[in-house]
Motif scaffolding. Structure first.
Motif, PDB file in Angstrom:
ATOM      1  N   VAL A 128       0.630  -1.257   0.117  1.00  0.00           N
ATOM      2  CA  VAL A 128      -0.063   0.114  -0.230  1.00  0.00           C
ATOM      3  C   VAL A 128       0.962   1.568   0.006  1.00  0.00           C
ATOM      4  O   VAL A 128       0.832   2.500  -0.820  1.00  0.00           O
ATOM      5  CB  VAL A 128      -0.723  -0.016   0.903  1.00  0.00           C
ATOM      6  N   MET A 129       2.084   1.385   0.885  1.00  0.00           N
ATOM      7  CA  MET A 129       2.439   1.996   1.259  1.00  0.00           C
ATOM      8  C   MET A 129       3.552   2.982  -0.039  1.00  0.00           C
ATOM      9  O   MET A 129       3.685   3.941   0.050  1.00  0.00           O
ATOM     10  CB  MET A 129       3.369   2.816   2.962  1.00  0.00           C
ATOM     11  N   GLU A 130       4.742   2.159  -0.582  1.00  0.00           N
ATOM     12  CA  GLU A 130       5.188   2.354  -1.617  1.00  0.00           C
ATOM     13  C   GLU A 130       4.910   2.990  -2.276  1.00  0.00           C
ATOM     14  O   GLU A 130       5.695   3.678  -2.927  1.00  0.00           O
ATOM     15  CB  GLU A 130       6.259   0.870  -2.392  1.00  0.00           C
ATOM     16  N   LYS A 131       3.653   2.486  -3.333  1.00  0.00           N
ATOM     17  CA  LYS A 131       3.293   3.407  -3.597  1.00  0.00           C
ATOM     18  C   LYS A 131       2.606   4.729  -3.962  1.00  0.00           C
ATOM     19  O   LYS A 131       2.652   5.847  -4.736  1.00  0.00           O
ATOM     20  CB  LYS A 131       1.406   2.374  -4.981  1.00  0.00           C
ATOM     21  N   ARG A 132       1.610   4.826  -2.602  1.00  0.00           N
ATOM     22  CA  ARG A 132       1.836   6.081  -1.933  1.00  0.00           C
ATOM     23  C   ARG A 132       2.477   7.081  -1.840  1.00  0.00           C
ATOM     24  O   ARG A 132       2.037   8.520  -1.874  1.00  0.00           O
ATOM     25  CB  ARG A 132       0.623   5.460  -0.903  1.00  0.00           C
ATOM     26  N   LEU A 133       4.321   6.662  -1.499  1.00  0.00           N
ATOM     27  CA  LEU A 133       4.511   7.827  -1.243  1.00  0.00           C
ATOM     28  C   LEU A 133       5.908   7.813  -1.676  1.00  0.00           C
ATOM     29  O   LEU A 133       6.611   8.697  -1.929  1.00  0.00           O
ATOM     30  CB  LEU A 133       6.220   7.224   0.333  1.00  0.00           C
TER      31      LEU A 133
ATOM     32  N   ARG B 216       1.565  19.775  -7.131  1.00  0.00           N
ATOM     33  CA  ARG B 216       0.679  19.817  -6.962  1.00  0.00           C
ATOM     34  C   ARG B 216       1.223  20.468  -5.291  1.00  0.00           C
ATOM     35  O   ARG B 216       1.769  19.384  -4.337  1.00  0.00           O
ATOM     36  CB  ARG B 216       0.257  18.763  -7.065  1.00  0.00           C
ATOM     37  N   LYS B 217       0.328  21.557  -4.850  1.00  0.00           N
ATOM     38  CA  LYS B 217      -0.291  21.052  -3.480  1.00  0.00           C
ATOM     39  C   LYS B 217      -1.721  21.211  -2.775  1.00  0.00           C
ATOM     40  O   LYS B 217      -1.806  20.783  -1.639  1.00  0.00           O
ATOM     41  CB  LYS B 217       0.516  23.143  -2.996  1.00  0.00           C
ATOM     42  N   ASP B 218      -2.202  20.855  -3.985  1.00  0.00           N
ATOM     43  CA  ASP B 218      -3.335  20.006  -3.509  1.00  0.00           C
ATOM     44  C   ASP B 218      -4.114  19.110  -3.543  1.00  0.00           C
ATOM     45  O   ASP B 218      -4.918  18.856  -3.510  1.00  0.00           O
ATOM     46  CB  ASP B 218      -4.055  20.719  -4.393  1.00  0.00           C
ATOM     47  N   LEU B 219      -2.571  18.631  -2.742  1.00  0.00           N
ATOM     48  CA  LEU B 219      -3.239  16.871  -2.230  1.00  0.00           C
ATOM     49  C   LEU B 219      -3.157  16.020  -1.000  1.00  0.00           C
ATOM     50  O   LEU B 219      -3.144  15.348  -1.219  1.00  0.00           O
ATOM     51  CB  LEU B 219      -1.948  15.796  -2.939  1.00  0.00           C
ATOM     52  N   GLY B 220      -3.669  17.435  -0.363  1.00  0.00           N
ATOM     53  CA  GLY B 220      -3.902  16.622   0.792  1.00  0.00           C
ATOM     54  C   GLY B 220      -2.994  16.673   1.389  1.00  0.00           C
ATOM     55  O   GLY B 220      -1.426  16.648   1.399  1.00  0.00           O
ATOM     56  N   ASP B 221      -3.302  15.617   2.737  1.00  0.00           N
ATOM     57  CA  ASP B 221      -2.570  15.227   4.264  1.00  0.00           C
ATOM     58  C   ASP B 221      -2.577  13.703   3.758  1.00  0.00           C
ATOM     59  O   ASP B 221      -3.267  12.863   3.833  1.00  0.00           O
ATOM     60  CB  ASP B 221      -2.806  15.390   5.168  1.00  0.00           C
ATOM     61  N   LEU B 222      -1.243  12.914   3.325  1.00  0.00           N
ATOM     62  CA  LEU B 222      -1.850  11.482   3.204  1.00  0.00           C
ATOM     63  C   LEU B 222      -0.987  10.787   4.823  1.00  0.00           C
ATOM     64  O   LEU B 222       0.245  11.240   5.493  1.00  0.00           O
ATOM     65  CB  LEU B 222      -0.494  10.774   2.372  1.00  0.00           C
ATOM     66  N   HIS B 223      -1.706  10.435   5.361  1.00  0.00           N
ATOM     67  CA  HIS B 223      -2.115  10.402   6.777  1.00  0.00           C
ATOM     68  C   HIS B 223      -1.428   8.429   6.662  1.00  0.00           C
ATOM     69  O   HIS B 223      -2.260   7.682   5.924  1.00  0.00           O
ATOM     70  CB  HIS B 223      -2.834  10.827   7.600  1.00  0.00           C
TER      71      HIS B 223
ATOM     72  N   ALA C  34      -6.350  10.690 -10.807  1.00  0.00           N
ATOM     73  CA  ALA C  34      -4.911  11.669 -11.285  1.00  0.00           C
ATOM     74  C   ALA C  34      -3.266  10.245 -10.844  1.00  0.00           C
ATOM     75  O   ALA C  34      -2.485  11.041 -11.556  1.00  0.00           O
ATOM     76  CB  ALA C  34      -4.650  13.119 -10.546  1.00  0.00           C
ATOM     77  N   GLY C  35      -3.959   9.273 -10.148  1.00  0.00           N
ATOM     78  CA  GLY C  35      -2.584   7.839  -9.890  1.00  0.00           C
ATOM     79  C   GLY C  35      -2.071   8.696  -8.922  1.00  0.00           C
ATOM     80  O   GLY C  35      -1.188   8.268  -8.642  1.00  0.00           O
ATOM     81  N   PHE C  36      -3.190   9.209  -7.298  1.00  0.00           N
ATOM     82  CA  PHE C  36      -2.419   9.359  -6.535  1.00  0.00           C
ATOM     83  C   PHE C  36      -3.318   8.787  -5.591  1.00  0.00           C
ATOM     84  O   PHE C  36      -4.402   9.340  -5.182  1.00  0.00           O
ATOM     85  CB  PHE C  36      -2.384  10.449  -5.629  1.00  0.00           C
ATOM     86  N   PRO C  37      -3.366   7.440  -5.342  1.00  0.00           N
ATOM     87  CA  PRO C  37      -4.269   6.571  -4.479  1.00  0.00           C
ATOM     88  C   PRO C  37      -4.588   7.470  -2.894  1.00  0.00           C
ATOM     89  O   PRO C  37      -3.765   7.659  -2.182  1.00  0.00           O
ATOM     90  CB  PRO C  37      -3.507   5.120  -3.905  1.00  0.00           C
ATOM     91  N   SER C  38      -5.356   7.252  -2.131  1.00  0.00           N
ATOM     92  CA  SER C  38      -6.327   8.385  -1.599  1.00  0.00           C
ATOM     93  C   SER C  38      -7.016   7.604  -0.778  1.00  0.00           C
ATOM     94  O   SER C  38      -7.050   8.106   0.138  1.00  0.00           O
ATOM     95  CB  SER C  38      -7.136   9.460  -2.188  1.00  0.00           C
ATOM     96  N   ALA C  39      -7.784   6.449  -0.404  1.00  0.00           N
ATOM     97  CA  ALA C  39      -8.932   6.024   0.019  1.00  0.00           C
ATOM     98  C   ALA C  39      -8.065   5.381   0.735  1.00  0.00           C
ATOM     99  O   ALA C  39      -7.312   4.579   1.258  1.00  0.00           O
ATOM    100  CB  ALA C  39      -9.740   4.678  -1.291  1.00  0.00           C
ATOM    101  N   THR C  40      -9.118   5.583   2.112  1.00  0.00           N
ATOM    102  CA  THR C  40      -8.991   4.528   3.262  1.00  0.00           C
ATOM    103  C   THR C  40      -8.570   3.272   3.072  1.00  0.00           C
ATOM    104  O   THR C  40      -8.917   2.572   2.479  1.00  0.00           O
ATOM    105  CB  THR C  40      -9.917   4.715   4.425  1.00  0.00           C
ATOM    106  N   VAL C  41      -7.083   2.608   3.836  1.00  0.00           N
ATOM    107  CA  VAL C  41      -7.002   1.088   3.959  1.00  0.00           C
ATOM    108  C   VAL C  41      -6.713   1.197   5.296  1.00  0.00           C
ATOM    109  O   VAL C  41      -5.552   1.751   5.324  1.00  0.00           O
ATOM    110  CB  VAL C  41      -5.691   0.284   2.867  1.00  0.00           C
ATOM    111  N   GLU C  42      -7.563  -0.147   6.117  1.00  0.00           N
ATOM    112  CA  GLU C  42      -7.052  -0.434   6.872  1.00  0.00           C
ATOM    113  C   GLU C  42      -6.538  -1.807   7.888  1.00  0.00           C
ATOM    114  O   GLU C  42      -7.106  -2.968   6.989  1.00  0.00           O
ATOM    115  CB  GLU C  42      -8.060   0.354   8.449  1.00  0.00           C
ATOM    116  N   GLN C  43      -5.745  -2.139   8.529  1.00  0.00           N
ATOM    117  CA  GLN C  43      -5.121  -3.661   8.876  1.00  0.00           C
ATOM    118  C   GLN C  43      -5.227  -3.213  10.657  1.00  0.00           C
ATOM    119  O   GLN C  43      -4.463  -2.603  10.717  1.00  0.00           O
ATOM    120  CB  GLN C  43      -4.049  -3.561   8.383  1.00  0.00           C
TER     121      GLN C  43
END
Length: 417
Positions: free
Chosen positions: A167-172, A303-310, A255-264
């Motif tokens: 999940v995180m390698e792609k997101r980061l 871009r500066k409008d991609l929010g906070d990747l938490h 746009a290619g930025f995974p964003s949906a909630t993923v939780e384990q």
């Protein structure tokens, strides 16, 4: 057969009610603290640092967890390594706490010398028949996930960290945290149990009353709310907000930025949750005015409008934005004290005073961390009071705490308690 101490801890675990905070002894007792360190910090994956802690070959950083000491370093081939900070002669510590620059690891006691790979290269006065090949420093299982360093001290580390990696390698990747630098670091000693530190971080029920700086960039409705308490106007606002979330998430992902909630977070070993969060106001970064703190964006970000990747784990939380990242780790020091180490990362080529202002970069999370430290201390003081009894979690604002406490009990039982 469990011993008496284990049986006593088992009794406390049995007393935990679903939807409620933990019994006091699970926060306060020394035997529980020792069990926690063994279970959650020796046998699970924990976040301990970032690749940019050691940006150049020969850079080393010591990380202490209980009585265990680790060396995070970058070797001569520019590869990250993690090894035990214990000489293979008579056990002396090789490096002191903190950061250093070394060409080799030399034991200060008897001068046994190790390459940055951990291989023993020099052991004076040990005789010609001495076999150096079996005396290398002990390596530690580790993963660099998008530049975040996770270690597991067990010889049999949990395999479900693969999901976190996937999940995180792609997101980061667009932020390229491997090519950042630590612009600032703050260590805070919280006067409370590590589980209170993590519980406090996993809810924002308390945020509007305690974190005015953070609330500039956080969206109030994300803190959770009781829908029955809302006026028709507020209900409409909430519906519009969640419609906006769906729209933004869809747009980000297209746009290619995974964003949906993923939780384990339950029925697993490696505990994590990630989501791309909307930033309020100017929408750019977690600063006093929600605008970017650094004009030099991370990685390939345009871009500066991609929010906070938490991203959070059971001892860490991370906020990654277009201009900078904030990463925090919690390390238990005793039943009633916890180290919280916070780092602010910027592009490795960003120049303080030119590309970013340090106060603007750090102000929000310096203030928030200090405020949280006070809250954790107040909570721990109350839990020690004989009047304390486990209270109910808000089903609207504290569901993540119920997940965490339930996971905690599950993992303790899996380890024989």
């Amino acid at each position: 057969m469990l011993n008496k101490v284990s049986s006593s801890i088992t009794t406390l675990l049995d007393e935990r009610r679903a939807g409620h905070s933990l019994p006091a002894g699970l926060y306060t007792r020394d035997d529980v603290f020792e069990a926690d360190v063994e279970v959650f910090f020796m046998n699970h994956w924990i976040q301990v640092g970032v690749e940019c802690d050691v940006p150049e070959p020969g850079d080393a950083s010591v990380i202490d967890i209980g009585s265990t000491s680790l060396i995070l370093l970058r070797d001569d081939d520019n590869q990250i390594r993690v090894m035990r900070n214990v000489c293979r002669h008579r056990g002396s510590r090789l490096l002191d706490a903190g950061s250093s620059v070394i060409s080799k690891l030399v034991c200060p006691y008897h001068q046994w010398t190790y390459e940055l790979s951990g291989e023993l290269s020099y052991a004076p006065h040990m005789g010609k028949d001495f076999d150096k090949s079996c005396r290398s420093l002990k390596p530690v299982n580790f993963r660099s996930i998008g530049g975040l360093i996770y270690v597991c001290l067990s010889d049999d580390p949990p395999t479900d960290i693969k999901r976190l990696e996937e999940v995180m390698e792609k997101r980061l990747a667009p932020y390229d945290l491997r090519n950042t630098k630590v612009a600032h670091q703050v260590d805070v000693i919280e006067k409370g149990n590590w589980k209170l530190t993590m519980e406090n971080n996993r809810e924002c029920y308390h945020c509007s009353a305690n974190h005015p700086e953070l609330c500039v960039s956080f969206v109030d409705l994300d803190f959770g709310f009781d829908p029955d308490s809302l006026s028709p106007e507020d209900r409409n606002e909430a519906e519009e907000h969640f419609a906006l979330y769906a729209e933004r998430t869809r747009g980000w992902e297209e746009a290619g930025f995974p964003s949906a909630t993923v939780e384990q977070v339950r029925h697993c070993e490696t505990n994590f949750r990630t989501q791309r969060l909307i930033i309020s106001g100017a929408g750019e970064s977690q600063t006093e005015d929600a605008t970017a703190a650094s004009s030099k964006l991370l990685g390939t970000m345009a871009r500066k409008d991609l929010g906070d990747l938490h991203l959070w784990g059971h001892n860490s939380w991370n906020h990654v934005m277009g201009d900078h990242a904030v990463t925090s780790t919690a390390v238990p020091l005793s039943a009633d004290t916890t180290l919280v180490r916070t780092k602010w990362l910027v592009h490795k080529d960003a120049v303080e005073g030119v590309d970013y202002d340090l106060d603007k970069l750090t102000h929000v999370w310096v203030a928030t961390t200090e405020q949280d430290s006070e809250l954790v201390a107040r909570s721990y003081a109350g839990i020690q009071d004989s009047a304390y009894e486990p209270g109910p979690y808000s089903k609207f604002s504290e569901g993540a705490l119920d997940d965490f406490s339930s996971w905690y009990v599950e993992r303790m039982r899996a380890h024989g308690y």
